[in-house]
Design an enzyme around this catalytic site. Structure first.
Site, PDB file in Angstrom:
ATOM      1  N   TYR A  98       0.851  -1.193   0.000  1.00  0.00           N
ATOM      2  CA  TYR A  98       0.000   0.000   0.000  1.00  0.00           C
ATOM      3  C   TYR A  98       0.885   1.241   0.000  1.00  0.00           C
ATOM      4  O   TYR A  98       1.939   1.264   0.632  1.00  0.00           O
ATOM      5  CB  TYR A  98      -0.895   0.006   1.229  1.00  0.00           C
ATOM      6  CG  TYR A  98      -1.910  -1.111   1.270  1.00  0.00           C
ATOM      7  CD1 TYR A  98      -2.870  -1.259   0.278  1.00  0.00           C
ATOM      8  CD2 TYR A  98      -1.913  -2.025   2.328  1.00  0.00           C
ATOM      9  CE1 TYR A  98      -3.810  -2.285   0.330  1.00  0.00           C
ATOM     10  CE2 TYR A  98      -2.848  -3.051   2.389  1.00  0.00           C
ATOM     11  CZ  TYR A  98      -3.792  -3.174   1.386  1.00  0.00           C
ATOM     12  OH  TYR A  98      -4.714  -4.188   1.442  1.00  0.00           O
ATOM     13  N   HIS A 104      -8.062  -9.799  -9.590  1.00  0.00           N
ATOM     14  CA  HIS A 104      -7.596  -9.101  -8.391  1.00  0.00           C
ATOM     15  C   HIS A 104      -8.802  -8.649  -7.563  1.00  0.00           C
ATOM     16  O   HIS A 104      -9.848  -8.310  -8.122  1.00  0.00           O
ATOM     17  CB  HIS A 104      -6.747  -7.893  -8.809  1.00  0.00           C
ATOM     18  CG  HIS A 104      -5.956  -7.312  -7.702  1.00  0.00           C
ATOM     19  ND1 HIS A 104      -6.486  -6.407  -6.802  1.00  0.00           N
ATOM     20  CD2 HIS A 104      -4.668  -7.495  -7.324  1.00  0.00           C
ATOM     21  CE1 HIS A 104      -5.552  -6.061  -5.938  1.00  0.00           C
ATOM     22  NE2 HIS A 104      -4.439  -6.705  -6.215  1.00  0.00           N
TER      23      HIS A 104
END
Length: 221
Positions: free
Chosen positions: A66, A186
């Site tokens: 992230y 995903h």
């Protein structure tokens, strides 16, 4: 040197001495000095520290960490306790709830999975703030390809969950019949409805583990 403290150490020592890793190390040193990079340098290899290869039952491959402040801590898809789970992780939890009826406390910290045999690996282990995939092609893919090949050679049942293009590129590295490979879109909101939701990978992984004499993963958090 990379200090891991478990049976990943010889593998990583070998990688450390390779020319590609020395180039990567130099790039990282400069990046950490001049930019904001995630995760903290001490957490780059958190996945390796948390889950030694002989304990791995399931491998979940992500793209890269992230890229917002405070989120990444070295485990793919995981965020530190106390932070709101990002959208991809929310979708993962939704699929697990639908698939296994697992329960969740609201924490996005997946450390309990890592401690019980889920290797949470990203294809690229670092990223620049606000710039997803910014450290792709730096050399991390060479390391993570070697990692997958290393696990491939273990004759113990493992399930590889490959979600999205970057993870699925590693499919051809996994040719050991002991292992099961499951592929899907995903879990990002951009693609989750294109094949991630309904994939039932979590129950399928546990079914394979039990069939091969292993304890299943408790997917609750």
């Amino acid at each position: 040197m990379i200090e891991i403290g478990n049976s990943w150490q010889p593998f990583l020592d070998e990688q450390y001495n390779q020319p590609y890793y020395q180039r990567l190390r130099a790039s990282l040193a400069q990046a950490y000095k001049t930019k904001t990079v995630y995760p903290e340098a001490k957490n780059i290899y958190a996945a390796y520290r948390a889950t030694p290869p002989e304990k791995i039952k399931v491998v979940i491959l992500g793209q890269d960490p992230y890229h917002q402040p405070g989120q990444a801590h070295g485990l793919s898809f995981s965020v530190r306790a106390g932070l709101e789970p990002p959208p991809s992780l929310v979708n993962i939890f939704k699929e697990i709830k639908d698939d296994c009826d697992a329960t969740f406390t609201g924490s996005g910290d997946l450390t309990p999975w890592a401690e019980h045999g889920v290797f949470l690996l990203n294809a690229t282990l670092t990223v620049e703030q606000n710039s997803p995939n910014s450290h792709a092609k730096w050399g991390w893919e060479t390391l993570t390809d070697a990692t997958v090949r290393h696990l491939r050679d273990y004759d113990q049942p493992m399930v590889f969950l490959l979600w999205g293009r970057n993870a699925r590129l590693k499919r051809n590295l996994i040719d050991n019949p002991w292992h099961k490979v499951l592929e899907a879109a995903h879990p990002s909101p951009l693609s989750a409805y294109s094949g991630f939701f309904g994939c039932r990978h979590f129950s399928a992984a546990n079914e394979y583990l039990v069939k091969n004499g292993c304890d299943p993963i408790d997917w609750s958090i």
